[in-house]
Scaffold this motif. Structure first.
Motif, mmCIF file in Angstrom:
data_model
loop_
_atom_site.group_PDB
_atom_site.id
_atom_site.type_symbol
_atom_site.label_atom_id
_atom_site.label_comp_id
_atom_site.label_asym_id
_atom_site.label_seq_id
_atom_site.Cartn_x
_atom_site.Cartn_y
_atom_site.Cartn_z
ATOM 1 N N ARG A 35 7.565 -2.733 3.514
ATOM 2 C CA ARG A 35 7.806 -4.150 2.865
ATOM 3 C C ARG A 35 9.159 -4.443 3.652
ATOM 4 O O ARG A 35 10.077 -3.680 3.794
ATOM 5 C CB ARG A 35 8.229 -3.951 1.344
ATOM 6 C CG ARG A 35 7.063 -3.306 0.579
ATOM 7 C CD ARG A 35 5.672 -4.095 0.579
ATOM 8 N NE ARG A 35 4.844 -3.450 -0.514
ATOM 9 C CZ ARG A 35 4.461 -3.972 -1.544
ATOM 10 N NH1 ARG A 35 4.992 -5.200 -2.016
ATOM 11 N NH2 ARG A 35 3.570 -3.450 -2.118
ATOM 12 N N HIS A 184 4.282 -8.463 -0.105
ATOM 13 C CA HIS A 184 3.307 -8.008 0.913
ATOM 14 C C HIS A 184 3.708 -7.197 1.926
ATOM 15 O O HIS A 184 4.783 -6.935 2.086
ATOM 16 C CB HIS A 184 2.570 -9.163 1.534
ATOM 17 C CG HIS A 184 3.793 -10.417 2.178
ATOM 18 N ND1 HIS A 184 4.046 -10.165 3.427
ATOM 19 C CD2 HIS A 184 4.422 -11.178 1.569
ATOM 20 C CE1 HIS A 184 5.026 -10.987 3.793
ATOM 21 N NE2 HIS A 184 5.224 -11.675 2.689
ATOM 22 N N PRO A 301 0.041 -4.707 -2.543
ATOM 23 C CA PRO A 301 0.811 -5.738 -1.889
ATOM 24 C C PRO A 301 -0.417 -6.968 -1.853
ATOM 25 O O PRO A 301 -1.849 -6.831 -1.965
ATOM 26 C CB PRO A 301 0.543 -5.298 -0.496
ATOM 27 C CG PRO A 301 -0.176 -4.122 -0.506
ATOM 28 C CD PRO A 301 -0.145 -3.401 -1.937
ATOM 29 N N TRP A 303 -2.030 -10.424 -0.196
ATOM 30 C CA TRP A 303 -2.358 -10.948 0.855
ATOM 31 C C TRP A 303 -3.331 -12.104 0.779
ATOM 32 O O TRP A 303 -4.255 -12.112 0.155
ATOM 33 C CB TRP A 303 -2.932 -10.043 2.200
ATOM 34 C CG TRP A 303 -2.828 -10.373 3.345
ATOM 35 C CD1 TRP A 303 -4.036 -11.091 4.059
ATOM 36 C CD2 TRP A 303 -1.315 -11.101 4.140
ATOM 37 N NE1 TRP A 303 -3.502 -11.344 5.270
ATOM 38 C CE2 TRP A 303 -2.193 -11.443 5.443
ATOM 39 C CE3 TRP A 303 -0.419 -10.891 3.990
ATOM 40 C CZ2 TRP A 303 -1.240 -11.978 6.308
ATOM 41 C CZ3 TRP A 303 0.474 -11.299 4.859
ATOM 42 C CH2 TRP A 303 0.094 -11.775 6.024
ATOM 43 N N VAL A 308 0.737 -16.562 1.155
ATOM 44 C CA VAL A 308 1.156 -15.454 0.154
ATOM 45 C C VAL A 308 1.924 -15.752 -1.100
ATOM 46 O O VAL A 308 1.986 -15.300 -2.135
ATOM 47 C CB VAL A 308 1.705 -14.280 0.675
ATOM 48 C CG1 VAL A 308 0.893 -13.657 1.694
ATOM 49 C CG2 VAL A 308 3.367 -14.765 1.381
ATOM 50 N N SER A 312 1.176 -14.722 -4.563
ATOM 51 C CA SER A 312 2.432 -13.879 -5.300
ATOM 52 C C SER A 312 2.640 -14.460 -6.726
ATOM 53 O O SER A 312 2.993 -13.532 -7.761
ATOM 54 C CB SER A 312 3.489 -13.974 -4.339
ATOM 55 O OG SER A 312 3.366 -13.545 -3.216
#
Length: 353
Positions: A35, A184, A301, A303, A308, A312
């Motif tokens: 990350r 991500h 994560p 994607w 994103v 998120s």
């Protein structure tokens, strides 16, 4: 513990917000994948500077970390006609910095009002230094009084201060900050660049063809989750800002929270200009409980080929919903951009009494 918490999602294009020892963007492994990372220290400094600027002349945010307090204290002592002012200043700052030698290079966190209070105490003879560099005071340790030089130290109350020689001068900060992590997987990329000589070669040197300089820089692009918390219970006690009127405490909290939202680390500001504002903020006020990071929303994560940020946000709110139900968490919630920044600040700072 009475808490204000900000859970922030913020996306940055090409950037290197926080460099490691070789100049590359900092990273971490979380959920088994690499990350992008920005250290809490890096963002805290950006927030401190932003708060000072946003205070717009207000005395509340006057703290400075510096190695240059000896010079300033010397000048203040000279104004009080203290004999051997520079030596006295070196001993005093050396005490705060852990040794006289350290005073020349160690960072000490003070405000102008606190420096003034220290100089006045020394001028009155309330602080004396022995050859062993220990401090003795009449009638009490006047150095401790620099903590109570109320007026311009809201930032020290929020960010805290460590004094190794005297724990009575150490102050636990009411603010809490996570290392920002990308939501991500991120791999650093390399920017290859060249520089061309603007002046022509007047002697016809064939070696002058092409670039005069070549180099590489690392960068990445990421959507970060970051956490900023404020312990209102600690902030309001007598060792912090408890002596300030409630209106001044609300102003300090509002200024700090705005800075936490707006501040961006300044690394490569001119060459990779990436100043953005958060796309989503979940602001919480909790009258009791412990600070809670929502970073595990991104342990897997996210994607999407369509970007994103939206994914998120979905992961953040989904995780928060599960945590809230499972652990019976009660909070007053504020969501940006559903409300404006002004509405968010008014709602959160309104809980300061």
């Amino acid at each position: 513990m009475e808490l204000i918490e900000l859970h922030i999602l913020q996306s940055f294009p090409v950037s290197c917000l926080n460099r490691d020892d070789v100049g590359a963007p900092k990273t971490a492994v979380f959920g088994g994948v690499p990350r992008a990372r920005v250290s809490s220290q890096c963002w805290k400094r950006a927030i401190r500077l932003q708060a000072q600027q946003a205070a717009n002349g207000s005395r509340l945010f006057g703290g400075h970390r510096s190695r240059r307090w000896v010079q300033r204290l010397t000048k203040a002592l000279e104004e009080h006609h203290v004999a051997e002012a520079q030596k006295a200043a070196e001993l005093a700052i050396g005490y705060l910095a852990s040794s006289e030698e350290a005073a020349k290079g160690a960072m000490v966190y003070l405000t102008p009002h606190q420096l003034k209070a220290l100089a006045e105490s020394m001028a009155k003879g309330e602080v004396e230094f022995t050859k062993g560099k220990k401090v003795s005071c009449k009638p009490k340790n006047a150095l401790t009084g620099i903590l109570g030089a109320v007026g311009d130290w809201a930032d020290i109350a929020i960010f805290g201060r460590m004094v190794a020689n005297d724990h009575t001068l150490t102050l636990e900060g009411a603010g809490m900050f996570s290392h920002a992590l990308s939501t991500h997987r991120v791999s650093n990329e390399i920017d290859f660049f060249t520089a061309v000589d603007d002046l022509p070669d007047e002697e016809g040197d064939s070696d002058s063809a092409g670039a005069a300089h070549m180099g590489t820089l690392e960068f990445n692009s990421a959507c970060y989750y970051r956490y900023v918390g404020l312990n209102l219970t600690l902030l309001g006690d007598e060792e912090h800002l408890g002596d300030l009127p409630a209106e001044d405490r609300r102003t300090a909290v509002d200024t700090f929270l705005r800075a936490a939202v707006e501040a961006v680390p300044g690394a490569r500001h001119n060459s990779m200009f990436a100043n953005t504002l958060p796309q989503h903020i979940l602001g919480l006020y909790r009258s009791s409980g412990q600070p809670l990071s929502l970073a595990n929303a991104f342990e897997e994560p996210v994607w999407s080929n369509d970007g994103v940020v939206a994914k998120s946000r979905e992961a953040l709110l989904g995780h928060y919903g599960v945590i809230k139900k499972t652990y019976d968490i009660t909070a007053v919630e504020y969501h940006l951009p559903e409300i404006t920044l002004a509405g968010l600040m008014e709602g959160l700072a309104g809980h300061v009494h």
